[in-house]
Design a protein around this motif. Sequence first.
Motif, PDB file in Angstrom:
ATOM      1  N   ARG A  15       0.809  -1.212   0.000  1.00 40.27           N
ATOM      2  CA  ARG A  15       0.000   0.000   0.000  1.00 40.27           C
ATOM      3  C   ARG A  15       0.849   1.272   0.000  1.00 40.27           C
ATOM      4  NH1 ARG A  15      -3.446  -1.235   3.951  1.00 40.27           N
ATOM      5  NH2 ARG A  15      -4.804  -2.235   2.447  1.00 40.27           N
ATOM      6  N   PHE A  16       1.904   1.285   0.814  1.00 35.48           N
ATOM      7  CA  PHE A  16       2.652   2.532   1.008  1.00 35.48           C
ATOM      8  C   PHE A  16       4.044   2.524   0.377  1.00 35.48           C
ATOM      9  CE2 PHE A  16      -0.172   2.153   4.771  1.00 35.48           C
ATOM     10  CZ  PHE A  16      -1.014   3.207   4.457  1.00 35.48           C
ATOM     11  N   GLY A  17       4.520   1.378  -0.063  1.00 30.97           N
ATOM     12  CA  GLY A  17       5.867   1.287  -0.607  1.00 30.97           C
ATOM     13  C   GLY A  17       5.929   1.704  -2.067  1.00 30.97           C
ATOM     14  N   LYS A  18       7.155   1.881  -2.541  1.00 28.49           N
ATOM     15  CA  LYS A  18       7.376   2.212  -3.942  1.00 28.49           C
ATOM     16  C   LYS A  18       7.744   0.940  -4.686  1.00 28.49           C
ATOM     17  CE  LYS A  18       9.089   6.889  -3.202  1.00 28.49           C
ATOM     18  NZ  LYS A  18       8.015   7.714  -3.343  1.00 28.49           N
ATOM     19  N   SER A  19       7.202   0.786  -5.891  1.00 27.64           N
ATOM     20  CA  SER A  19       7.469  -0.435  -6.644  1.00 27.64           C
ATOM     21  C   SER A  19       8.214  -0.123  -7.933  1.00 27.64           C
ATOM     22  CB  SER A  19       6.172  -1.167  -6.973  1.00 27.64           C
ATOM     23  OG  SER A  19       5.431  -0.440  -7.908  1.00 27.64           O
ATOM     24  N   LYS A  20       9.113  -1.010  -8.273  1.00 25.41           N
ATOM     25  CA  LYS A  20       9.836  -0.969  -9.538  1.00 25.41           C
ATOM     26  C   LYS A  20       9.891  -2.399 -10.047  1.00 25.41           C
ATOM     27  CE  LYS A  20      11.168   3.366  -9.162  1.00 25.41           C
ATOM     28  NZ  LYS A  20      10.486   4.412  -9.835  1.00 25.41           N
ATOM     29  N   TYR A  66      12.219  -9.947 -14.783  1.00 31.39           N
ATOM     30  CA  TYR A  66      12.011 -11.155 -13.985  1.00 31.39           C
ATOM     31  C   TYR A  66      11.396 -10.913 -12.607  1.00 31.39           C
ATOM     32  CZ  TYR A  66      15.322 -12.771 -17.481  1.00 31.39           C
ATOM     33  OH  TYR A  66      15.955 -13.048 -18.664  1.00 31.39           O
ATOM     34  N   LEU A  67      11.595  -9.731 -12.029  1.00 30.81           N
ATOM     35  CA  LEU A  67      11.180  -9.487 -10.647  1.00 30.81           C
ATOM     36  C   LEU A  67      10.460  -8.152 -10.518  1.00 30.81           C
ATOM     37  CD1 LEU A  67      14.527 -10.440  -8.858  1.00 30.81           C
ATOM     38  CD2 LEU A  67      12.538 -11.908  -9.167  1.00 30.81           C
ATOM     39  N   ILE A  68       9.656  -8.047  -9.459  1.00 32.80           N
ATOM     40  CA  ILE A  68       9.038  -6.790  -9.042  1.00 32.80           C
ATOM     41  C   ILE A  68       9.474  -6.566  -7.603  1.00 32.80           C
ATOM     42  CG2 ILE A  68       6.873  -5.541  -8.658  1.00 32.80           C
ATOM     43  CD1 ILE A  68       5.584  -7.637 -10.595  1.00 32.80           C
ATOM     44  N   MET A  69       9.870  -5.344  -7.266  1.00 29.00           N
ATOM     45  CA  MET A  69      10.347  -5.048  -5.913  1.00 29.00           C
ATOM     46  C   MET A  69       9.574  -3.878  -5.316  1.00 29.00           C
ATOM     47  SD  MET A  69      14.154  -3.890  -4.624  1.00 29.00           S
ATOM     48  CE  MET A  69      14.970  -5.443  -4.826  1.00 29.00           C
ATOM     49  N   TYR A  70       9.020  -4.103  -4.138  1.00 30.51           N
ATOM     50  CA  TYR A  70       8.382  -3.054  -3.346  1.00 30.51           C
ATOM     51  C   TYR A  70       9.292  -2.734  -2.170  1.00 30.51           C
ATOM     52  CZ  TYR A  70       3.844  -3.772  -5.641  1.00 30.51           C
ATOM     53  OH  TYR A  70       2.818  -3.846  -6.550  1.00 30.51           O
ATOM     54  N   VAL A  71       9.479  -1.448  -1.882  1.00 32.67           N
ATOM     55  CA  VAL A  71      10.366  -1.040  -0.788  1.00 32.67           C
ATOM     56  C   VAL A  71       9.649  -0.011   0.078  1.00 32.67           C
ATOM     57  CG1 VAL A  71      12.548   0.071  -0.203  1.00 32.67           C
ATOM     58  CG2 VAL A  71      12.436  -1.459  -2.151  1.00 32.67           C
ATOM     59  N   LEU A  72       9.740  -0.201   1.397  1.00 35.01           N
ATOM     60  CA  LEU A  72       9.174   0.728   2.364  1.00 35.01           C
ATOM     61  C   LEU A  72      10.105   0.818   3.551  1.00 35.01           C
ATOM     62  CD1 LEU A  72       6.648   2.428   3.198  1.00 35.01           C
ATOM     63  CD2 LEU A  72       5.822   0.375   4.343  1.00 35.01           C
ATOM     64  N   LEU A  89      14.835  -1.262   5.950  1.00 30.77           N
ATOM     65  CA  LEU A  89      13.873  -1.349   4.862  1.00 30.77           C
ATOM     66  C   LEU A  89      13.048  -2.625   4.953  1.00 30.77           C
ATOM     67  CD1 LEU A  89      16.281  -0.433   1.929  1.00 30.77           C
ATOM     68  CD2 LEU A  89      14.623   1.088   2.993  1.00 30.77           C
ATOM     69  N   ASP A  90      11.798  -2.532   4.538  1.00 30.31           N
ATOM     70  CA  ASP A  90      10.984  -3.709   4.274  1.00 30.31           C
ATOM     71  C   ASP A  90      10.981  -3.881   2.762  1.00 30.31           C
ATOM     72  OD1 ASP A  90      10.358  -4.162   6.897  1.00 30.31           O
ATOM     73  OD2 ASP A  90       8.385  -3.217   6.807  1.00 30.31           O
ATOM     74  N   ILE A  91      11.440  -5.033   2.300  1.00 26.71           N
ATOM     75  CA  ILE A  91      11.557  -5.297   0.870  1.00 26.71           C
ATOM     76  C   ILE A  91      10.707  -6.513   0.533  1.00 26.71           C
ATOM     77  CG2 ILE A  91      13.150  -5.878  -1.006  1.00 26.71           C
ATOM     78  CD1 ILE A  91      15.407  -4.718   0.785  1.00 26.71           C
ATOM     79  N   VAL A  92       9.815  -6.361  -0.448  1.00 26.58           N
ATOM     80  CA  VAL A  92       9.041  -7.489  -0.938  1.00 26.58           C
ATOM     81  C   VAL A  92       9.420  -7.703  -2.399  1.00 26.58           C
ATOM     82  CG1 VAL A  92       6.743  -8.383  -1.458  1.00 26.58           C
ATOM     83  CG2 VAL A  92       7.118  -7.099   0.632  1.00 26.58           C
ATOM     84  N   VAL A  93       9.839  -8.918  -2.719  1.00 28.42           N
ATOM     85  CA  VAL A  93      10.224  -9.280  -4.081  1.00 28.42           C
ATOM     86  C   VAL A  93       9.198 -10.268  -4.612  1.00 28.42           C
ATOM     87  CG1 VAL A  93      12.013 -10.292  -5.534  1.00 28.42           C
ATOM     88  CG2 VAL A  93      12.660  -8.943  -3.536  1.00 28.42           C
ATOM     89  N   ILE A  94       8.649  -9.967  -5.783  1.00 23.12           N
ATOM     90  CA  ILE A  94       7.674 -10.838  -6.427  1.00 23.12           C
ATOM     91  C   ILE A  94       8.301 -11.368  -7.702  1.00 23.12           C
ATOM     92  CG2 ILE A  94       5.371 -10.986  -7.443  1.00 23.12           C
ATOM     93  CD1 ILE A  94       4.634  -8.531  -5.741  1.00 23.12           C
ATOM     94  N   ALA A  95       8.266 -12.686  -7.860  1.00 23.27           N
ATOM     95  CA  ALA A  95       8.828 -13.310  -9.054  1.00 23.27           C
ATOM     96  C   ALA A  95       7.783 -13.311 -10.173  1.00 23.27           C
ATOM     97  CB  ALA A  95       9.265 -14.726  -8.754  1.00 23.27           C
ATOM     98  N   ARG A  96       8.203 -12.954 -11.363  1.00 20.11           N
ATOM     99  CA  ARG A  96       7.330 -13.005 -12.526  1.00 20.11           C
ATOM    100  C   ARG A  96       7.435 -14.380 -13.178  1.00 20.11           C
ATOM    101  NH1 ARG A  96       7.766  -7.259 -15.711  1.00 20.11           N
ATOM    102  NH2 ARG A  96       6.199  -6.253 -14.419  1.00 20.11           N
ATOM    103  N   THR A 123      19.887  -7.063  -8.057  1.00 21.01           N
ATOM    104  CA  THR A 123      20.756  -5.901  -7.865  1.00 21.01           C
ATOM    105  C   THR A 123      20.353  -4.758  -8.800  1.00 21.01           C
ATOM    106  OG1 THR A 123      22.399  -6.876  -9.341  1.00 21.01           O
ATOM    107  CG2 THR A 123      22.741  -7.176  -6.980  1.00 21.01           C
ATOM    108  N   HIS A 124      19.859  -5.096  -9.982  1.00 18.50           N
ATOM    109  CA  HIS A 124      19.372  -4.067 -10.896  1.00 18.50           C
ATOM    110  C   HIS A 124      18.205  -3.304 -10.270  1.00 18.50           C
ATOM    111  CE1 HIS A 124      16.654  -2.869 -14.306  1.00 18.50           C
ATOM    112  NE2 HIS A 124      17.755  -2.229 -14.619  1.00 18.50           N
ATOM    113  N   LEU A 125      17.278  -4.033  -9.655  1.00 25.42           N
ATOM    114  CA  LEU A 125      16.148  -3.378  -8.991  1.00 25.42           C
ATOM    115  C   LEU A 125      16.610  -2.546  -7.802  1.00 25.42           C
ATOM    116  CD1 LEU A 125      13.351  -6.079  -9.139  1.00 25.42           C
ATOM    117  CD2 LEU A 125      13.397  -3.873 -10.277  1.00 25.42           C
ATOM    118  N   GLY A 126      17.626  -3.027  -7.086  1.00 27.35           N
ATOM    119  CA  GLY A 126      18.192  -2.241  -5.985  1.00 27.35           C
ATOM    120  C   GLY A 126      18.735  -0.911  -6.462  1.00 27.35           C
ATOM    121  N   LYS A 127      19.391  -0.918  -7.621  1.00 31.47           N
ATOM    122  CA  LYS A 127      19.917   0.329  -8.190  1.00 31.47           C
ATOM    123  C   LYS A 127      18.786   1.255  -8.609  1.00 31.47           C
ATOM    124  CE  LYS A 127      24.192  -1.660  -9.897  1.00 31.47           C
ATOM    125  NZ  LYS A 127      24.895  -2.160 -11.082  1.00 31.47           N
ATOM    126  N   ILE A 128      17.760   0.687  -9.247  1.00 29.46           N
ATOM    127  CA  ILE A 128      16.618   1.505  -9.683  1.00 29.46           C
ATOM    128  C   ILE A 128      15.912   2.126  -8.478  1.00 29.46           C
ATOM    129  CG2 ILE A 128      14.332   1.403 -10.735  1.00 29.46           C
ATOM    130  CD1 ILE A 128      15.379  -0.725 -12.616  1.00 29.46           C
TER     131      ILE A 128
END
Length: 115
Positions: A18-23, A27-33, A78-85, A101-106
């Motif tokens: 709900r409150f995190g940012k997603s990129k 292959y992956l989706i990452m939400y960070v809060l 950080l709270d990190i949620v990784v979703i596999a595609r 690591t690419h998502l971490g940079k983004i």
Amino acid sequence: MKSCESLKKNQNFQKVFRFGKSKANKYLIMYVLKNDLKKNRLGIQVSKKVGNSVVRHRLTRLIREAYRLNEEMFNSGLDIVVIARGSAKDRTFKEIESALTHLGKIQKILTEARQ
């Protein structure tokens, strides 16, 4: 070495969604809060659409290991949620690690020294 826990409760996942940012990448989706702790909490989701339980657990293990090996690169608190595609199911460890690591940079959550 930093300490990391896993996100387990549904309410914690929902808060990050709900409150995190997603990129996302191929292959992956990452939400960070940000959380109020000094450690990161990692949550991993792999849908049944990706494959059977063997495939899903393999992907979960790959993501967790990729995070563990690169944990010192990530900022703390950080709270990190990784979703596999679905496209991630036949990938190698190196490809999953590179995607993470690419998502971490983004997301700009990697420490400056290791970028």
